[in-house]
Design a protein around this motif. Structure first.
Motif, short mmCIF file in Angstrom:
data_model
loop_
_atom_site.label_atom_id
_atom_site.label_comp_id
_atom_site.label_asym_id
_atom_site.label_seq_id
_atom_site.Cartn_x
_atom_site.Cartn_y
_atom_site.Cartn_z
N PRO A 71 -74.91 -66.47 -31.65
CA PRO A 71 -76.20 -66.63 -32.33
C PRO A 71 -77.10 -67.62 -31.58
N LEU A 72 -78.36 -67.30 -31.51
CA LEU A 72 -79.33 -68.13 -30.79
C LEU A 72 -80.65 -68.17 -31.55
N GLU A 73 -81.38 -69.26 -31.41
CA GLU A 73 -82.76 -69.33 -31.89
C GLU A 73 -83.67 -68.88 -30.75
N ILE A 74 -84.76 -68.22 -31.09
CA ILE A 74 -85.78 -67.97 -30.07
C ILE A 74 -86.72 -69.16 -30.16
N VAL A 75 -86.61 -70.07 -29.21
CA VAL A 75 -87.46 -71.25 -29.19
C VAL A 75 -88.88 -70.83 -28.83
N SER A 76 -88.96 -69.91 -27.87
CA SER A 76 -90.25 -69.42 -27.44
C SER A 76 -90.10 -68.08 -26.74
N GLY A 77 -90.88 -67.13 -27.18
CA GLY A 77 -90.92 -65.83 -26.52
C GLY A 77 -92.36 -65.58 -26.14
N ILE A 78 -92.58 -65.36 -24.85
CA ILE A 78 -93.95 -65.20 -24.39
C ILE A 78 -93.99 -64.14 -23.31
N GLY A 79 -95.07 -63.39 -23.28
CA GLY A 79 -95.13 -62.35 -22.26
C GLY A 79 -96.46 -61.63 -22.26
N ASN A 80 -96.46 -60.51 -21.57
CA ASN A 80 -97.69 -59.74 -21.49
C ASN A 80 -97.39 -58.26 -21.38
N ILE A 81 -98.43 -57.48 -21.59
CA ILE A 81 -98.35 -56.03 -21.45
C ILE A 81 -99.44 -55.63 -20.47
N SER A 82 -99.04 -54.84 -19.48
CA SER A 82 -100.01 -54.34 -18.51
C SER A 82 -99.49 -53.01 -17.97
N LEU A 83 -100.28 -52.36 -17.16
CA LEU A 83 -99.88 -51.05 -16.66
C LEU A 83 -98.99 -51.14 -15.43
N LYS A 84 -97.90 -50.37 -15.46
CA LYS A 84 -97.01 -50.26 -14.31
C LYS A 84 -96.75 -48.77 -14.13
N ASP A 85 -97.04 -48.26 -12.97
CA ASP A 85 -96.93 -46.81 -12.71
C ASP A 85 -97.70 -46.01 -13.77
N GLY A 86 -98.84 -46.53 -14.17
CA GLY A 86 -99.71 -45.83 -15.12
C GLY A 86 -99.30 -45.92 -16.57
N LYS A 87 -98.18 -46.61 -16.85
CA LYS A 87 -97.72 -46.71 -18.24
C LYS A 87 -97.67 -48.18 -18.68
N PRO A 88 -97.90 -48.43 -19.98
CA PRO A 88 -97.83 -49.82 -20.47
C PRO A 88 -96.41 -50.37 -20.29
N PHE A 89 -96.35 -51.60 -19.80
CA PHE A 89 -95.07 -52.24 -19.49
C PHE A 89 -95.09 -53.65 -20.06
N ALA A 90 -94.07 -53.96 -20.84
CA ALA A 90 -93.97 -55.30 -21.44
C ALA A 90 -93.10 -56.20 -20.58
N HIS A 91 -93.64 -57.33 -20.19
CA HIS A 91 -92.92 -58.34 -19.40
C HIS A 91 -92.81 -59.58 -20.26
N ILE A 92 -91.58 -59.91 -20.66
CA ILE A 92 -91.38 -60.99 -21.64
C ILE A 92 -90.31 -61.96 -21.18
N HIS A 93 -90.57 -63.22 -21.36
CA HIS A 93 -89.58 -64.26 -21.08
C HIS A 93 -89.22 -64.97 -22.38
N LEU A 94 -87.94 -65.33 -22.50
CA LEU A 94 -87.47 -66.01 -23.70
C LEU A 94 -86.83 -67.34 -23.35
N ALA A 95 -87.10 -68.35 -24.19
CA ALA A 95 -86.32 -69.58 -24.17
C ALA A 95 -85.54 -69.55 -25.48
N VAL A 96 -84.23 -69.67 -25.40
CA VAL A 96 -83.38 -69.61 -26.60
C VAL A 96 -82.53 -70.87 -26.68
N SER A 97 -82.07 -71.19 -27.90
CA SER A 97 -81.23 -72.38 -28.03
C SER A 97 -79.98 -72.07 -28.84
N ASP A 98 -78.90 -72.81 -28.57
CA ASP A 98 -77.64 -72.62 -29.30
C ASP A 98 -77.54 -73.63 -30.45
#
Ligand code: ZN
Length: 143
Positions: A69-96
């Motif tokens: 089990p983990l907490e999501i301390v911070s989840g942040i990212g963006n959505i942009s086009l990759k190969d013509g399709k929407p692509f979500a790029h997300i980074h997470l900081a999690v804590s135990d």
């Protein structure tokens, strides 16, 4: 050269069901709200996580599995086009349970315990598009 834009006012938010794959949940909210470019913000907790680390020498992602089990301390990212399709790029900081933090690039296999996702649409000019970047081996924004 930079892209310049504004928030259009379209904002989508949802609660994520227990057991749901977090990346799938982001994609479903994105598709339902019909957002192809924007900012993503996530908080909540996870049953388990799979986070990627990009090996800059080998130019490949290595997955790190957290089967706890983990907490999501911070989840942040963006959505942009990759190969013509929407692509979500997300980074997470999690804590135990002791507050130790880990983090990385969100990949499939990350199972939600409780989650809240926000997506804010942007309309950048030019639109944010990913292209292969020789210097890093990654699909990065063209601008
Ligand atoms: Zn990443």
């Amino acid at each position: 050269m930079k892209a310049v834009g504004e928030l259009t006012g379209k904002v989508a938010a949802c609660k994520v069901a227990v057991g749901k794959d977090l990346l799938e949940a982001v994609e479903e909210l994105r598709a339902e709200a019909d957002i192809t470019e924007g900012q993503v913000e996530i908080i909540g907790a996870l049953r388990r996580a799979v986070l990627g680390f990009y090996d800059q020498e080998k130019r490949e992602y290595k997955n790190i599995e957290f089967n706890q089990p983990l907490e999501i301390v911070s989840g942040i990212g963006n959505i942009s086009l990759k190969d013509g399709k929407p692509f979500a790029h997300i980074h997470l900081a999690v804590s135990d349970e002791k507050g130790n933090c880990f983090g990385g690039h969100l990949v499939s296999g990350t199972e939600v315990f409780a989650g809240e996702i926000f997506i804010r649409e942007t309309k950048m000019d030019p639109p944010l598009k990913r292209e292969y970047d020789e210097a890093t081996g990654l699909a990065l924004w063209a601008k």
